[in-house]
Design a protein around this motif. Sequence first.
Motif, short mmCIF file in Angstrom:
data_model
loop_
_atom_site.label_atom_id
_atom_site.label_comp_id
_atom_site.label_asym_id
_atom_site.label_seq_id
_atom_site.Cartn_x
_atom_site.Cartn_y
_atom_site.Cartn_z
N LYS A 165 1.28 13.02 5.18
CA LYS A 165 0.77 11.72 5.65
C LYS A 165 1.90 10.73 5.39
N THR A 166 2.51 10.27 6.48
CA THR A 166 3.75 9.50 6.35
C THR A 166 3.53 8.00 6.61
N GLY A 167 4.16 7.18 5.76
CA GLY A 167 4.26 5.74 6.01
C GLY A 167 2.96 4.97 5.85
N GLY A 168 3.07 3.65 5.99
CA GLY A 168 1.89 2.77 5.96
C GLY A 168 1.27 2.62 4.59
N CYS A 169 2.02 2.89 3.53
CA CYS A 169 1.45 2.85 2.17
C CYS A 169 1.29 1.40 1.69
N PRO A 170 0.14 1.08 1.07
CA PRO A 170 -0.10 -0.30 0.62
C PRO A 170 0.68 -0.70 -0.64
N PRO A 182 10.75 3.98 1.34
CA PRO A 182 10.75 3.69 2.77
C PRO A 182 9.36 3.76 3.40
N GLN A 183 8.36 4.28 2.65
CA GLN A 183 7.04 4.46 3.23
C GLN A 183 6.07 3.31 2.93
N ALA A 207 8.19 5.97 10.83
CA ALA A 207 7.03 5.74 11.70
C ALA A 207 5.76 6.21 10.98
N VAL A 208 4.69 5.42 11.10
CA VAL A 208 3.43 5.78 10.44
C VAL A 208 2.79 6.94 11.20
N GLU A 209 2.34 7.94 10.44
CA GLU A 209 1.65 9.09 11.07
C GLU A 209 0.38 9.37 10.31
N ALA A 239 1.62 9.40 1.62
CA ALA A 239 1.95 8.00 1.31
C ALA A 239 0.65 7.24 1.04
N TRP A 240 -0.01 7.61 -0.03
CA TRP A 240 -1.25 6.97 -0.44
C TRP A 240 -1.06 6.32 -1.80
N ARG A 241 -1.78 5.20 -2.00
CA ARG A 241 -1.82 4.61 -3.34
C ARG A 241 -2.63 5.52 -4.25
#
Length: 324
Positions: free
Chosen positions: A51-56, A63-64, A73-75, A103-105
């Motif tokens: 699970k890539t990117g968009g992490c809070p 970079p994520q 890129a968010v996936e 990429a999770w908190r």
Amino acid sequence: MATDVRTDWTREEISEIYHLPVLELIHKAGIVHRTNHDAQEVQVCTLLSIKTGGCPEDCSYCPQAARYSTDVAVEKLLSTERVMEAALEAKDAGSTRFCMGAAWREVRDNRDFDNVLDMVKGVCTLGMEVCCTLGMLTSEQAEKLKQAGLYAYNHNLDTGEDHYKEIISTRTYNDRLNTLSYVRDAKISVCSGGIIGLGETIKDRIDMLFTLSTLPEHPESVPVNALVPVPGTPLEDLEKVSVWDMVRMIATARIIMPKAMVRLSAGRVRMNTEEQALCFLAGANSIFAGDKLLTTPNPGIKSDQELFQRLDLKPRPAYKQSIN
Ligand code: SAM
Ligand code: DTB
Ligand code: SF4
């Protein structure tokens, strides 16, 4: 003597080891390494970003993190089929440990987590050590991962407690330590280490080594990463750490946590064969293989095959324990 496992190290003792004349330090670490491990063996592991990117979170090296503008890129979460394909490919290329990163908190109790549990079950059937790094966990989630067959969980302390606040503001050092204790209580093998080159002082490095080596039990696995500076992150312009700093960190970790796997992790793309050889002499006994880590480049399979040939290394089998 050299095989004693101590969890009562003091910062002074660790600092004394870290500051030994460097060749003396490598020599001492080499003895501890050989007493506890077959020094010709290096474990090959593979990472996959499920699970890539968009992490809070705001980890300033990463970079994520959604708040920085990077090329990542968010996936959404990969399918179990895609993950199984990647795991099989990794196994065929000689990897004995497969680590899935998100990429999770923190883990949430939702469909994605159920899917991750399926991935863990699937990869388990391949006979590889299965590892995950998904952010913070509750003790119930750690239990569920254990039941699915998870072998190890990666959750890095990253740096010393004082410096941590400069690098991440969205969670605390104690949050990290709590997750590590849930992982330990669920009888999952603990993987925890850090990054050097985050603008930390030597005291910060020693603080981190102190925290790791005075946990009730040492982590079975200690990754030592060199910062991969990524354009768009707050740490993009930080200077490359010297290989001697990497060597000191690895050797000190080897001496104070003799049975742990010490993993020469991120940063190998900027190291030549000789520099990596120094890290193995200092007691590193694992690498991540494949041309990508999670999102950043890593040496390809072919160059690692050459590295193993040049240094007469052999791949370490899965689940192998330290000797003695
Ligand atoms: N989101 C989860 C977490 O932070 O625990 C798991 C994935 S996170 C990317 C795993 C680890 O990768 C981080 O703890 C950090 O140590 C390492 N890492 C991330 N970006 C890095 C970079 N640019 N250079 C070196 N290591 C990095
Ligand atoms: C660890 O200590 N290093 C690996 C693994 N554990 C998860 C991750 C390195 C990530 C480097 C940055 C990237 O590729 O995104
Ligand atoms: Fe998120 Fe993990 Fe990156 Fe921090 S290191 S921003 S928690 S993916």
